[in-house]
Enzyme design. Sequence first.
Site, short mmCIF file in Angstrom:
data_model
loop_
_atom_site.label_atom_id
_atom_site.label_comp_id
_atom_site.label_asym_id
_atom_site.label_seq_id
_atom_site.Cartn_x
_atom_site.Cartn_y
_atom_site.Cartn_z
N TRP A 63 -32.11 -11.69 -18.61
CA TRP A 63 -31.72 -13.33 -17.97
C TRP A 63 -31.79 -14.12 -18.87
CZ3 TRP A 63 -34.57 -13.13 -12.60
CH2 TRP A 63 -34.23 -11.99 -11.78
N GLU A 104 -33.89 -25.49 3.71
CA GLU A 104 -34.74 -24.69 4.34
C GLU A 104 -36.26 -24.98 4.33
OE1 GLU A 104 -32.01 -23.90 2.59
OE2 GLU A 104 -31.28 -21.98 3.28
N THR A 108 -27.12 -25.29 6.17
CA THR A 108 -27.00 -25.29 4.55
C THR A 108 -25.68 -25.34 4.16
OG1 THR A 108 -26.75 -22.95 4.58
CG2 THR A 108 -28.90 -23.95 4.24
N LYS A 127 -26.72 -12.27 -16.76
CA LYS A 127 -27.38 -10.91 -17.05
C LYS A 127 -26.80 -10.28 -18.37
CE LYS A 127 -29.10 -10.43 -12.51
NZ LYS A 127 -28.33 -11.06 -11.41
P1 ADP Z 1 -27.15 -26.09 -0.18
O1 ADP Z 1 -27.10 -26.52 1.41
O2 ADP Z 1 -26.33 -26.56 -1.47
O3 ADP Z 1 -28.13 -24.94 -0.26
P2 ADP Z 1 -29.88 -27.48 -0.76
O4 ADP Z 1 -30.02 -28.80 -0.77
O5 ADP Z 1 -30.52 -26.89 0.30
O6 ADP Z 1 -28.32 -27.44 -0.49
O7 ADP Z 1 -29.93 -26.58 -1.99
C1 ADP Z 1 -31.00 -26.26 -2.48
C2 ADP Z 1 -30.95 -25.61 -3.89
O8 ADP Z 1 -30.99 -26.76 -5.00
C3 ADP Z 1 -32.31 -25.00 -4.32
O9 ADP Z 1 -32.51 -23.69 -3.84
C4 ADP Z 1 -32.24 -25.08 -5.96
O10 ADP Z 1 -31.34 -23.93 -6.28
C5 ADP Z 1 -31.32 -26.38 -6.10
N1 ADP Z 1 -32.48 -27.48 -6.60
C6 ADP Z 1 -33.00 -28.50 -5.61
N2 ADP Z 1 -33.60 -29.28 -6.37
C7 ADP Z 1 -33.52 -28.70 -7.80
C8 ADP Z 1 -34.15 -28.93 -8.92
N3 ADP Z 1 -34.71 -29.95 -9.20
N4 ADP Z 1 -33.69 -28.47 -10.15
C9 ADP Z 1 -32.95 -27.47 -10.13
N5 ADP Z 1 -32.50 -27.03 -8.96
C10 ADP Z 1 -32.71 -27.80 -7.73
#
Ligand code: ADP
Length: 541
Positions: free
Chosen positions: A443, A329, A184, A438
């Site tokens: 929120w 993940e 990640t 917040k």
């Molecule tokens: P990183 O390594 O940056 O965490 P990821 O691709 O694993 O890369 O990131 C996942 C995150 O991306 C999710 O937990 C969410 O916050 C965001 N995300 C993924 N798809 C969407 C979506 N369609 N809309 C909003 N947020 C998204």
Amino acid sequence: MLGLMQDWPLLISKMLEHAEINHPRRELMGLLPEGGEFRYTYADMALRARKCAEALQSLDVKFGDCVATLCWNSHRHMEAWFGISGMGGVTHTVNPRLFAEQIAYIINHAEDKVLMYDITFHPLVEKLAPQLKSVRHYICMVGKEHLPESSLNVLSYEELISAEKGLYSWPEFDENTACGLCYTSGTTGNPKGVLYSHRSNFLHTLLVLGKDTLGIGSTTSILPVVPMFHANAWGIPFAACASGAKIAFNGPHHDPETLHKLIIDEDVNFTAAVPTVWLGMLDYLVKHDLDLGKLEAVTIGGAACPRFMIEAFQEKFGVRVNHAWGMTETSPLGSLGTENAAVADLSKEEKLDIQCKQGRTVFGVEMTIKDDDGNELPRDGETSGRLMVRGPWIAKEYFRGDGGNILDENGWFDTGDVACIDAHGYMQITDRAKDVIKSGGEWISSIDLENEAAAHPAVKEAAVIGIFHPKWNERPLLLVVLEDGASVSFDEMTQHLTGRIAKWWMPDAMEVIDEIPHTATGKISKKDLREQFKDYTLPTA
Ligand code: ADP
């Protein structure tokens, strides 16, 4: 009593064998990092993947060893995926957009034995090499004639595999064996490794083929803009093998002109990428009065897809947008917004509202929302809480135990996202838990505000962060990048937002900035923005 069906391990190599036997002449093409383009078939690909496995074996890569790839989307990268994992190794896809120190960190952490890289990254590899403790061989993914001069003993991929016969037969082993590793991007702390298994990727592939997910089949021609170095390219290369779909690889090119040309020339009918890619593309299409040829559907995810983008694709270009959510993940598909019988009778506007949500849980994943005390919250489309998921392609722990226990007592993985789920099962991300604003104990969703602000015609991109406020704890600051030559005052913006958002969500201030920083995975970097505006005082404070 056990069932009496065959034990047939769910291995990555099975997908490749399927493509080789059943779709031998189906084409794959790509643009090469060293220039020019390349075209061959699944039969060729399968042969070269076997040669790749043989070459790695001759370099003493053993079952269970990690091999890093630092590559764009390409046929060679695909051969490496199948060659490494097929022989029981672990394909560690390295994201070249990480900081150099992070790349060195993850290669050392994974103890990668070999680094396979595209020529584009040669200067980076030379710089990193002295820090890489476990790497024994550097393979540049070019022919000998393109091999760069180097102080390292760099091997040519083409030369290596041309020395092999391709007689390798893929071994059978436990389907729970690790096959892929992706870190990640580490918005907090060091990057953490997600270790996929053959079984998890196989099951995820079956999912990806479904009509209500990516709907990939043998007549699909795919442009997977989403990179193979991040979250399995949403599973597309595996699904393509399993179905005999054509792939057009964009290599190192991400500019709208090249992507558009591929879409037209290669009869692409399905593509997938993060929203930022499409921002540029839509601009380009309008500017040059172009259409999208045979393109039927685009899956957009990784970050929230703005409403105007869905509208533009569907109304102007007749291309269906499927909004997806997932993370490294989750392999990565967790939810997807395809057409749904339950909402078929709604008006066009209402359907658009629904498409802005992040879709419904895909089969095989369970999803719920919980409050901070771990109580499940109602699926009423309004109550938002921590988004939790579980299923056979969701991580149960990070590589080498980093971060400790990541599941709650019922096996739920906390995604770090804040979301609500409606009665039809549509999930809507309202924020990252750490980005939510917040205000007075309530929120405010930074994502909703960003989407509404981005819908203003003068705005190219918008970001919202929480700024300290003595009375409310935090209040929203809106940051915008404007379209060329456009302008918008704070008053005009508040007028635009009135009626679109709850009154108390109205940003307390707006700043026009030149550029919004993005993370290695193309998301708005709130961390950088918070740092940049850490001393900002709101006029209302
Ligand atoms: P990183 O390594 O940056 O965490 P990821 O691709 O694993 O890369 O990131 C996942 C995150 O991306 C999710 O937990 C969410 O916050 C965001 N995300 C993924 N798809 C969407 C979506 N369609 N809309 C909003 N947020 C998204």
